[in-house]
Design a protein around this motif. Structure first.
Motif, PDB file in Angstrom:
ATOM      1  N   THR A 135       0.780  -1.240  -0.007  1.00  0.00           N
ATOM      2  CA  THR A 135      -0.185  -0.190   0.114  1.00  0.00           C
ATOM      3  C   THR A 135       0.830   1.214   0.001  1.00  0.00           C
ATOM      4  OG1 THR A 135      -0.179   0.199   2.280  1.00  0.00           O
ATOM      5  CG2 THR A 135      -1.960  -1.162   1.169  1.00  0.00           C
ATOM      6  N   LYS A 181       2.756   4.310  -1.095  1.00  0.00           N
ATOM      7  CA  LYS A 181       2.760   5.314  -2.238  1.00  0.00           C
ATOM      8  C   LYS A 181       3.414   6.566  -1.812  1.00  0.00           C
ATOM      9  CE  LYS A 181      -1.483   3.717  -4.468  1.00  0.00           C
ATOM     10  NZ  LYS A 181      -2.178   2.865  -3.555  1.00  0.00           N
ATOM     11  N   ASN A 182       4.337   7.040  -2.794  1.00  0.00           N
ATOM     12  CA  ASN A 182       5.294   8.055  -2.517  1.00  0.00           C
ATOM     13  C   ASN A 182       4.964   9.106  -3.568  1.00  0.00           C
ATOM     14  OD1 ASN A 182       7.151   9.825  -1.593  1.00  0.00           O
ATOM     15  ND2 ASN A 182       8.973   8.880  -2.582  1.00  0.00           N
ATOM     16  N   THR A 227       4.562  13.819  -0.129  1.00  0.00           N
ATOM     17  CA  THR A 227       3.451  13.032   0.421  1.00  0.00           C
ATOM     18  C   THR A 227       3.607  11.559   0.580  1.00  0.00           C
ATOM     19  OG1 THR A 227       2.019  15.224   0.303  1.00  0.00           O
ATOM     20  CG2 THR A 227       0.955  12.900   0.963  1.00  0.00           C
ATOM     21  N   THR A 238       1.761   7.703   1.439  1.00  0.00           N
ATOM     22  CA  THR A 238       0.541   7.153   1.869  1.00  0.00           C
ATOM     23  C   THR A 238       0.731   5.808   1.966  1.00  0.00           C
ATOM     24  OG1 THR A 238      -0.353   6.998  -0.089  1.00  0.00           O
ATOM     25  CG2 THR A 238      -0.897   8.747   1.113  1.00  0.00           C
ATOM     26  N   THR A 240      -0.743   2.022   4.646  1.00  0.00           N
ATOM     27  CA  THR A 240      -1.928   1.441   5.477  1.00  0.00           C
ATOM     28  C   THR A 240      -0.998   0.628   6.608  1.00  0.00           C
ATOM     29  OG1 THR A 240      -3.436   1.074   3.871  1.00  0.00           O
ATOM     30  CG2 THR A 240      -3.587  -0.129   5.731  1.00  0.00           C
ATOM     31  N   ASN A 259      -5.554   3.538   7.239  1.00  0.00           N
ATOM     32  CA  ASN A 259      -4.726   4.220   6.053  1.00  0.00           C
ATOM     33  C   ASN A 259      -3.992   5.596   6.894  1.00  0.00           C
ATOM     34  OD1 ASN A 259      -5.507   2.646   4.158  1.00  0.00           O
ATOM     35  ND2 ASN A 259      -7.517   3.834   3.768  1.00  0.00           N
ATOM     36  N   VAL A 260      -2.854   6.021   6.471  1.00  0.00           N
ATOM     37  CA  VAL A 260      -1.985   6.707   7.004  1.00  0.00           C
ATOM     38  C   VAL A 260      -1.546   7.849   5.856  1.00  0.00           C
ATOM     39  CG1 VAL A 260       0.182   7.332   8.223  1.00  0.00           C
ATOM     40  CG2 VAL A 260      -1.427   5.354   8.836  1.00  0.00           C
ATOM     41  N   VAL A 261      -1.594   9.170   5.983  1.00  0.00           N
ATOM     42  CA  VAL A 261      -1.026  10.175   5.348  1.00  0.00           C
ATOM     43  C   VAL A 261       0.050  10.836   6.037  1.00  0.00           C
ATOM     44  CG1 VAL A 261      -1.269  12.020   3.930  1.00  0.00           C
ATOM     45  CG2 VAL A 261      -3.116  10.346   3.929  1.00  0.00           C
ATOM     46  N   VAL A 300      -8.873   8.455   8.247  1.00  0.00           N
ATOM     47  CA  VAL A 300      -7.403   8.479   7.935  1.00  0.00           C
ATOM     48  C   VAL A 300      -6.685   9.068   8.889  1.00  0.00           C
ATOM     49  CG1 VAL A 300      -5.764   9.164   6.138  1.00  0.00           C
ATOM     50  CG2 VAL A 300      -8.134   8.464   5.219  1.00  0.00           C
ATOM     51  N   TYR A 332      -3.604  11.342   9.884  1.00  0.00           N
ATOM     52  CA  TYR A 332      -2.735  12.260   9.219  1.00  0.00           C
ATOM     53  C   TYR A 332      -1.694  12.388  10.272  1.00  0.00           C
ATOM     54  CZ  TYR A 332      -6.542  12.885   6.051  1.00  0.00           C
ATOM     55  OH  TYR A 332      -7.569  12.632   5.069  1.00  0.00           O
TER      56      TYR A 332
END
Length: 181
Positions: free
Chosen positions: A77, A79-80, A86, A88, A90, A124-126, A153, A155
Protein backbone atom coordinates in the motif's frame (compact mmCIF):
# COMPACT_ATOMS: atom_id res chain seq x y z
CA UNK A 1 16.92 54.29 97.24
CA UNK A 2 16.06 53.34 93.81
CA UNK A 3 14.66 50.04 93.11
CA UNK A 4 16.09 48.11 90.31
CA UNK A 5 13.80 46.01 88.33
CA UNK A 6 15.46 43.01 86.75
CA UNK A 7 12.59 41.69 84.76
CA UNK A 8 13.44 40.02 81.60
CA UNK A 9 11.85 41.61 78.61
CA UNK A 10 9.49 39.36 76.82
CA UNK A 11 11.01 38.29 73.59
CA UNK A 12 8.25 37.98 71.08
CA UNK A 13 8.31 37.13 67.45
CA UNK A 14 7.98 40.13 65.28
CA UNK A 15 4.87 40.12 63.10
CA UNK A 16 6.99 40.42 59.97
CA UNK A 17 8.90 37.20 60.75
CA UNK A 18 5.61 35.29 61.25
CA UNK A 19 4.38 36.35 57.86
CA UNK A 20 7.77 35.46 56.33
CA UNK A 21 7.65 31.99 57.84
CA UNK A 22 4.06 31.53 56.76
CA UNK A 23 4.88 32.61 53.21
CA UNK A 24 7.88 30.27 53.11
CA UNK A 25 5.75 27.37 54.39
CA UNK A 26 2.98 27.99 51.86
CA UNK A 27 5.41 28.33 48.95
CA UNK A 28 7.20 25.15 50.03
CA UNK A 29 3.91 23.25 50.27
CA UNK A 30 2.82 24.45 46.81
CA UNK A 31 6.17 23.50 45.25
CA UNK A 32 6.11 20.04 46.83
CA UNK A 33 2.54 19.59 45.56
CA UNK A 34 3.44 20.65 42.03
CA UNK A 35 6.50 18.39 41.93
CA UNK A 36 4.41 15.47 43.23
CA UNK A 37 1.73 16.10 40.60
CA UNK A 38 4.30 16.25 37.79
CA UNK A 39 5.90 13.00 38.93
CA UNK A 40 2.58 11.18 39.10
CA UNK A 41 1.23 12.52 35.80
CA UNK A 42 4.56 12.00 34.01
CA UNK A 43 4.73 8.40 35.17
CA UNK A 44 1.14 7.71 34.18
CA UNK A 45 1.55 9.24 30.71
CA UNK A 46 4.86 7.58 29.94
CA UNK A 47 3.60 4.14 30.90
CA UNK A 48 2.43 3.73 27.32
CA UNK A 49 4.56 5.24 24.66
CA UNK A 50 1.91 4.74 21.97
CA UNK A 51 -1.46 3.11 21.38
CA UNK A 52 -2.36 0.41 18.89
CA UNK A 53 -4.54 0.69 15.80
CA UNK A 54 -7.25 -1.27 17.63
CA UNK A 55 -7.17 1.14 20.58
CA UNK A 56 -7.46 4.16 18.29
CA UNK A 57 -10.38 2.73 16.33
CA UNK A 58 -12.14 1.63 19.52
CA UNK A 59 -12.03 5.15 20.98
CA UNK A 60 -13.95 7.62 18.80
CA UNK A 61 -13.28 10.33 21.42
CA UNK A 62 -9.66 10.41 20.19
CA UNK A 63 -10.65 11.59 16.70
CA UNK A 64 -9.14 15.00 16.05
CA UNK A 65 -6.79 14.77 19.05
CA UNK A 66 -3.03 14.36 18.73
CA UNK A 67 -2.05 10.77 19.57
CA UNK A 68 0.91 8.47 19.01
CA UNK A 69 0.05 5.12 17.42
CA UNK A 70 1.90 2.09 16.16
CA UNK A 71 1.19 -0.42 13.43
CA UNK A 72 2.80 -2.80 10.95
CA UNK A 73 3.32 -1.29 7.49
CA UNK A 74 1.53 -3.13 4.70
CA UNK A 75 4.14 -2.89 1.95
CA UNK A 76 1.81 -3.21 -1.04
CA UNK A 77 0.00 0.00 0.00
CA UNK A 78 3.03 2.33 0.11
CA UNK A 79 2.74 5.26 -2.28
CA UNK A 80 5.23 8.11 -2.50
CA UNK A 81 4.26 11.39 -4.16
CA UNK A 82 7.71 12.95 -4.50
CA UNK A 83 6.37 16.18 -6.01
CA UNK A 84 4.16 16.92 -3.01
CA UNK A 85 6.45 15.12 -0.52
CA UNK A 86 3.53 13.04 0.69
CA UNK A 87 3.54 9.39 1.73
CA UNK A 88 0.47 7.21 1.99
CA UNK A 89 0.33 3.66 3.30
CA UNK A 90 -1.72 1.35 5.49
CA UNK A 91 -0.76 0.02 8.90
CA UNK A 92 -2.16 -3.12 10.51
CA UNK A 93 -2.85 -3.68 14.19
CA UNK A 94 0.04 -5.25 16.12
CA UNK A 95 -0.97 -7.24 19.15
CA UNK A 96 0.11 -5.72 22.43
CA UNK A 97 0.14 -9.05 24.26
CA UNK A 98 3.77 -9.53 25.37
CA UNK A 99 3.30 -13.23 26.11
CA UNK A 100 2.01 -13.88 22.61
CA UNK A 101 4.95 -11.95 21.11
CA UNK A 102 7.46 -14.08 23.02
CA UNK A 103 5.72 -17.32 22.03
CA UNK A 104 5.49 -16.35 18.36
CA UNK A 105 9.14 -15.38 17.95
CA UNK A 106 9.40 -11.72 18.86
CA UNK A 107 8.50 -8.46 17.20
CA UNK A 108 9.47 -9.55 13.66
CA UNK A 109 7.00 -12.44 13.85
CA UNK A 110 4.29 -10.19 15.34
CA UNK A 111 4.74 -7.70 12.47
CA UNK A 112 4.50 -10.51 9.91
CA UNK A 113 1.36 -11.90 11.55
CA UNK A 114 -0.22 -8.43 11.63
CA UNK A 115 0.42 -7.74 7.94
CA UNK A 116 -0.73 -11.16 6.73
CA UNK A 117 -3.91 -11.19 8.86
CA UNK A 118 -6.53 -10.09 6.34
CA UNK A 119 -9.19 -9.84 9.07
CA UNK A 120 -7.01 -7.64 11.29
CA UNK A 121 -7.80 -3.98 11.86
CA UNK A 122 -6.08 -1.52 9.54
CA UNK A 123 -5.91 2.21 9.10
CA UNK A 124 -4.75 4.36 6.19
CA UNK A 125 -2.00 6.88 6.94
CA UNK A 126 -1.01 10.12 5.20
CA UNK A 127 2.32 11.76 6.06
CA UNK A 128 2.84 15.22 4.58
CA UNK A 129 6.22 16.93 4.06
CA UNK A 130 8.13 13.67 4.31
CA UNK A 131 10.72 12.27 1.93
CA UNK A 132 10.65 8.52 1.33
CA UNK A 133 12.55 6.91 4.24
CA UNK A 134 14.72 3.86 3.60
CA UNK A 135 13.05 1.87 6.38
CA UNK A 136 9.51 2.34 5.02
CA UNK A 137 8.91 -1.17 3.74
CA UNK A 138 6.67 -4.18 4.22
CA UNK A 139 6.42 -5.39 7.83
CA UNK A 140 8.26 -2.42 9.34
CA UNK A 141 6.90 -1.07 12.60
CA UNK A 142 5.64 2.49 12.17
CA UNK A 143 5.26 4.78 15.17
CA UNK A 144 3.34 7.90 14.16
CA UNK A 145 2.20 11.07 15.89
CA UNK A 146 -0.81 12.77 14.39
CA UNK A 147 -4.60 12.98 14.32
CA UNK A 148 -7.37 10.68 13.16
CA UNK A 149 -9.46 12.60 10.66
CA UNK A 150 -13.24 12.46 10.30
CA UNK A 151 -12.66 10.47 7.10
CA UNK A 152 -11.00 7.64 9.08
CA UNK A 153 -7.51 8.44 7.79
CA UNK A 154 -4.65 9.03 10.23
CA UNK A 155 -2.80 12.24 9.32
CA UNK A 156 0.71 11.90 10.75
CA UNK A 157 2.99 14.81 11.55
CA UNK A 158 5.86 12.59 12.66
CA UNK A 159 6.93 9.15 11.44
CA UNK A 160 9.40 6.80 13.12
CA UNK A 161 10.20 3.39 11.66
CA UNK A 162 11.67 0.19 13.07
CA UNK A 163 12.61 -2.75 10.93
CA UNK A 164 13.66 -5.67 13.18
CA UNK A 165 14.17 -8.06 10.25
CA UNK A 166 17.00 -5.80 9.04
CA UNK A 167 19.17 -6.87 11.97
CA UNK A 168 17.74 -10.33 12.61
CA UNK A 169 20.08 -12.33 10.33
CA UNK A 170 23.26 -11.21 12.13
CA UNK A 171 21.99 -11.95 15.62
CA UNK A 172 22.56 -15.74 15.79
CA UNK A 173 26.22 -15.43 14.65
CA UNK A 174 26.91 -12.71 17.20
CA UNK A 175 25.28 -14.69 19.99
CA UNK A 176 27.23 -17.82 19.07
CA UNK A 177 30.53 -15.91 19.07
CA UNK A 178 29.80 -14.40 22.48
CA UNK A 179 28.98 -17.81 23.95
CA UNK A 180 32.23 -19.27 22.57
CA UNK A 181 30.50 -21.80 20.30
Amino acid sequence: MTELNWEKESVGVAPSSISSRLKFGLISAVLIGVIGFLLVSGTANSGRYFITVHSLLARPDLAGKTVKITGAVVGSTIKNNADQKTLTFTVAHITDDATQLEQEGGLAKALHVAVTDVKGERINVVVANQAMPDLLRDEAQAIMTGKLGADGVFYADELLLKCPSRYQSDLPKQAAQQNGS
